[in-house]
Motif scaffolding. Structure first.
Motif, PDB file in Angstrom:
ATOM      1  N   ASP A  27     -52.645  43.292   5.551  1.00 22.05           N
ATOM      2  CA  ASP A  27     -52.123  43.310   4.455  1.00 22.05           C
ATOM      3  C   ASP A  27     -50.942  44.609   4.208  1.00 22.05           C
ATOM      4  OD1 ASP A  27     -54.124  41.682   3.565  1.00 22.05           O
ATOM      5  OD2 ASP A  27     -55.270  42.886   2.551  1.00 22.05           O
ATOM      6  N   GLN A  28     -50.858  45.341   4.777  1.00 22.67           N
ATOM      7  CA  GLN A  28     -50.069  46.539   4.563  1.00 22.67           C
ATOM      8  C   GLN A  28     -48.924  45.883   5.469  1.00 22.67           C
ATOM      9  OE1 GLN A  28     -52.349  49.854   6.567  1.00 22.67           O
ATOM     10  NE2 GLN A  28     -52.377  50.963   4.405  1.00 22.67           N
ATOM     11  N   TYR A  29     -48.970  45.287   6.575  1.00 23.09           N
ATOM     12  CA  TYR A  29     -48.012  44.916   7.439  1.00 23.09           C
ATOM     13  C   TYR A  29     -47.062  43.853   6.584  1.00 23.09           C
ATOM     14  CZ  TYR A  29     -45.263  43.718  11.770  1.00 23.09           C
ATOM     15  OH  TYR A  29     -44.164  43.550  12.310  1.00 23.09           O
ATOM     16  N   ILE A  30     -47.823  42.790   6.015  1.00 23.33           N
ATOM     17  CA  ILE A  30     -47.205  41.929   5.227  1.00 23.33           C
ATOM     18  C   ILE A  30     -46.449  42.377   4.111  1.00 23.33           C
ATOM     19  CG2 ILE A  30     -47.781  40.002   3.748  1.00 23.33           C
ATOM     20  CD1 ILE A  30     -50.000  39.364   5.674  1.00 23.33           C
ATOM     21  N   ALA A  31     -47.041  43.354   3.449  1.00 20.20           N
ATOM     22  CA  ALA A  31     -46.490  44.129   2.280  1.00 20.20           C
ATOM     23  C   ALA A  31     -45.088  44.904   2.541  1.00 20.20           C
ATOM     24  CB  ALA A  31     -47.451  45.132   1.494  1.00 20.20           C
ATOM     25  N   ILE A  32     -44.682  45.114   3.850  1.00 23.06           N
ATOM     26  CA  ILE A  32     -43.737  45.724   4.098  1.00 23.06           C
ATOM     27  C   ILE A  32     -42.691  44.997   4.816  1.00 23.06           C
ATOM     28  CG2 ILE A  32     -44.757  47.981   4.087  1.00 23.06           C
ATOM     29  CD1 ILE A  32     -44.275  47.909   7.240  1.00 23.06           C
ATOM     30  N   GLN A  33     -42.707  43.548   4.830  1.00 19.32           N
ATOM     31  CA  GLN A  33     -41.767  42.838   5.610  1.00 19.32           C
ATOM     32  C   GLN A  33     -40.347  42.873   4.904  1.00 19.32           C
ATOM     33  OE1 GLN A  33     -42.549  41.065   8.506  1.00 19.32           O
ATOM     34  NE2 GLN A  33     -44.067  42.506   8.216  1.00 19.32           N
ATOM     35  N   SER A  34     -40.434  43.166   3.526  1.00 18.85           N
ATOM     36  CA  SER A  34     -39.146  43.231   2.817  1.00 18.85           C
ATOM     37  C   SER A  34     -38.404  44.794   3.291  1.00 18.85           C
ATOM     38  CB  SER A  34     -38.985  43.231   1.766  1.00 18.85           C
ATOM     39  OG  SER A  34     -39.847  44.237   0.937  1.00 18.85           O
ATOM     40  N   ASP A  35     -39.215  45.630   3.454  1.00 19.56           N
ATOM     41  CA  ASP A  35     -38.844  47.246   4.082  1.00 19.56           C
ATOM     42  C   ASP A  35     -38.323  46.934   5.585  1.00 19.56           C
ATOM     43  OD1 ASP A  35     -39.399  48.150   1.397  1.00 19.56           O
ATOM     44  OD2 ASP A  35     -41.475  48.577   2.180  1.00 19.56           O
ATOM     45  N   SER A  70     -31.624  59.347  12.556  1.00 18.36           N
ATOM     46  CA  SER A  70     -31.755  59.670  13.891  1.00 18.36           C
ATOM     47  C   SER A  70     -31.649  58.354  14.783  1.00 18.36           C
ATOM     48  CB  SER A  70     -32.849  60.505  14.174  1.00 18.36           C
ATOM     49  OG  SER A  70     -33.945  59.395  14.269  1.00 18.36           O
ATOM     50  N   GLU A  71     -30.887  58.318  15.664  1.00 23.83           N
ATOM     51  CA  GLU A  71     -30.828  56.923  16.208  1.00 23.83           C
ATOM     52  C   GLU A  71     -32.000  56.370  16.833  1.00 23.83           C
ATOM     53  OE1 GLU A  71     -27.145  56.116  18.880  1.00 23.83           O
ATOM     54  OE2 GLU A  71     -26.148  58.130  17.741  1.00 23.83           O
ATOM     55  N   ASP A  72     -32.908  57.296  17.365  1.00 24.76           N
ATOM     56  CA  ASP A  72     -34.120  57.080  18.071  1.00 24.76           C
ATOM     57  C   ASP A  72     -35.244  56.611  16.836  1.00 24.76           C
ATOM     58  OD1 ASP A  72     -32.966  57.291  20.519  1.00 24.76           O
ATOM     59  OD2 ASP A  72     -34.050  59.363  20.686  1.00 24.76           O
ATOM     60  N   GLY A  73     -35.124  57.305  15.889  1.00 19.52           N
ATOM     61  CA  GLY A  73     -36.194  56.867  14.617  1.00 19.52           C
ATOM     62  C   GLY A  73     -36.082  55.395  14.222  1.00 19.52           C
ATOM     63  N   ALA A  74     -35.254  54.851  13.949  1.00 24.51           N
ATOM     64  CA  ALA A  74     -35.060  53.499  13.258  1.00 24.51           C
ATOM     65  C   ALA A  74     -35.156  52.462  14.415  1.00 24.51           C
ATOM     66  CB  ALA A  74     -33.832  53.336  12.542  1.00 24.51           C
ATOM     67  N   TRP A  75     -34.520  52.984  15.575  1.00 22.30           N
ATOM     68  CA  TRP A  75     -34.628  51.882  16.867  1.00 22.30           C
ATOM     69  C   TRP A  75     -35.858  51.724  17.261  1.00 22.30           C
ATOM     70  CZ3 TRP A  75     -31.817  48.603  19.399  1.00 22.30           C
ATOM     71  CH2 TRP A  75     -32.122  48.144  20.800  1.00 22.30           C
ATOM     72  N   ASN A  76     -36.668  53.012  17.419  1.00 22.03           N
ATOM     73  CA  ASN A  76     -38.010  52.855  17.937  1.00 22.03           C
ATOM     74  C   ASN A  76     -39.153  52.189  16.765  1.00 22.03           C
ATOM     75  OD1 ASN A  76     -37.356  54.199  20.203  1.00 22.03           O
ATOM     76  ND2 ASN A  76     -38.032  56.310  19.439  1.00 22.03           N
ATOM     77  N   ALA A  77     -38.776  52.252  15.658  1.00 21.45           N
ATOM     78  CA  ALA A  77     -39.626  51.781  14.609  1.00 21.45           C
ATOM     79  C   ALA A  77     -39.365  50.176  14.700  1.00 21.45           C
ATOM     80  CB  ALA A  77     -39.434  52.259  13.100  1.00 21.45           C
ATOM     81  N   LEU A  78     -38.042  49.802  14.666  1.00 17.18           N
ATOM     82  CA  LEU A  78     -37.957  48.355  14.701  1.00 17.18           C
ATOM     83  C   LEU A  78     -38.324  47.718  16.203  1.00 17.18           C
ATOM     84  CD1 LEU A  78     -34.291  48.581  13.103  1.00 17.18           C
ATOM     85  CD2 LEU A  78     -36.641  47.569  12.119  1.00 17.18           C
ATOM     86  N   ALA A  79     -38.319  48.441  17.137  1.00 14.48           N
ATOM     87  CA  ALA A  79     -38.742  48.170  18.360  1.00 14.48           C
ATOM     88  C   ALA A  79     -40.158  47.915  18.355  1.00 14.48           C
ATOM     89  CB  ALA A  79     -38.349  48.928  19.484  1.00 14.48           C
ATOM     90  N   ASP A  80     -40.968  48.966  17.654  1.00 15.37           N
ATOM     91  CA  ASP A  80     -42.423  48.626  17.519  1.00 15.37           C
ATOM     92  C   ASP A  80     -42.603  47.450  16.838  1.00 15.37           C
ATOM     93  OD1 ASP A  80     -42.788  50.974  18.919  1.00 15.37           O
ATOM     94  OD2 ASP A  80     -43.325  51.927  17.011  1.00 15.37           O
ATOM     95  N   VAL A  81     -41.668  46.975  15.574  1.00 14.12           N
ATOM     96  CA  VAL A  81     -42.078  45.782  14.910  1.00 14.12           C
ATOM     97  C   VAL A  81     -42.059  44.550  15.744  1.00 14.12           C
ATOM     98  CG1 VAL A  81     -40.950  44.399  13.152  1.00 14.12           C
ATOM     99  CG2 VAL A  81     -41.267  46.774  12.672  1.00 14.12           C
ATOM    100  N   ARG A  82     -40.976  44.761  16.529  1.00 12.46           N
ATOM    101  CA  ARG A  82     -40.854  43.366  17.392  1.00 12.46           C
ATOM    102  C   ARG A  82     -41.885  43.201  18.464  1.00 12.46           C
ATOM    103  NH1 ARG A  82     -35.499  45.230  16.837  1.00 12.46           N
ATOM    104  NH2 ARG A  82     -35.587  46.803  18.749  1.00 12.46           N
ATOM    105  N   LYS A  83     -42.314  44.396  18.958  1.00 11.40           N
ATOM    106  CA  LYS A  83     -43.436  44.383  19.954  1.00 11.40           C
ATOM    107  C   LYS A  83     -44.835  43.847  19.315  1.00 11.40           C
ATOM    108  CE  LYS A  83     -42.257  48.056  22.581  1.00 11.40           C
ATOM    109  NZ  LYS A  83     -42.361  49.568  23.010  1.00 11.40           N
ATOM    110  N   LEU A  84     -45.057  44.283  17.936  1.00  7.93           N
ATOM    111  CA  LEU A  84     -45.993  43.798  17.105  1.00  7.93           C
ATOM    112  C   LEU A  84     -46.191  42.218  16.749  1.00  7.93           C
ATOM    113  CD1 LEU A  84     -48.792  44.529  15.844  1.00  7.93           C
ATOM    114  CD2 LEU A  84     -47.502  45.327  13.904  1.00  7.93           C
ATOM    115  N   ASP A  85     -44.749  42.025  16.399  1.00  9.10           N
ATOM    116  CA  ASP A  85     -44.650  40.577  16.095  1.00  9.10           C
ATOM    117  C   ASP A  85     -44.794  39.780  17.364  1.00  9.10           C
ATOM    118  OD1 ASP A  85     -43.889  41.245  13.347  1.00  9.10           O
ATOM    119  OD2 ASP A  85     -41.764  40.783  13.845  1.00  9.10           O
ATOM    120  N   LYS A  86     -44.825  40.235  18.470  1.00 13.10           N
ATOM    121  CA  LYS A  86     -44.887  39.501  19.698  1.00 13.10           C
ATOM    122  C   LYS A  86     -46.551  39.498  19.840  1.00 13.10           C
ATOM    123  CE  LYS A  86     -43.881  39.250  24.440  1.00 13.10           C
ATOM    124  NZ  LYS A  86     -43.133  39.799  25.631  1.00 13.10           N
TER     125      LYS A  86
END
Length: 98
Positions: A27-35, A70-86
């Motif tokens: 539910d939390q993950y679905i709610a933050i998709q626009s974020d 920070s280049e790593d902060g956003a990059w890592n968060a978005l990489a985690d999203v891609r891994k989780l989506d997979k």
């Protein structure tokens, strides 16, 4: 018989706890998709680059939380999203095979 019932009761408890926890997390993950989409558009954009440059030049308040710059902060968060989506896609595939 008693041991079987105890074992099954433990399994029931584990299943109930896991499904409740996962349901809340989904539910939390679905709610933050626009974020997620907004951060993905922002990170690496001209706007982000300008904010990054202003931060590097000391033009932003020192007490401003700026992990997104920070280049790593956003990059890592978005990489985690891609891994989780997979992983979610893999889980959906397993469920659909049942």
């Amino acid at each position: 018989q008693l041991e079987r019932i105890r074992t099954m009761e433990q399994r029931l408890d584990a299943i109930t706890e896991a499904t409740t926890s996962l349901s809340k997390a989904l539910d939390q993950y679905i709610a933050i998709q626009s974020d997620i989409e907004a951060l993905d558009r922002y990170y690496g954009s001209d706007e982000w680059r300008g904010d990054y440059d202003d931060d590097s030049a000391g033009r932003l308040p020192h007490d401003l939380k700026r992990g997104v710059l920070s280049e790593d902060g956003a990059w890592n968060a978005l990489a985690d999203v891609r891994k989780l989506d997979k992983r979610l896609a893999e889980v959906a595939k397993i469920i659909n095979q049942k």
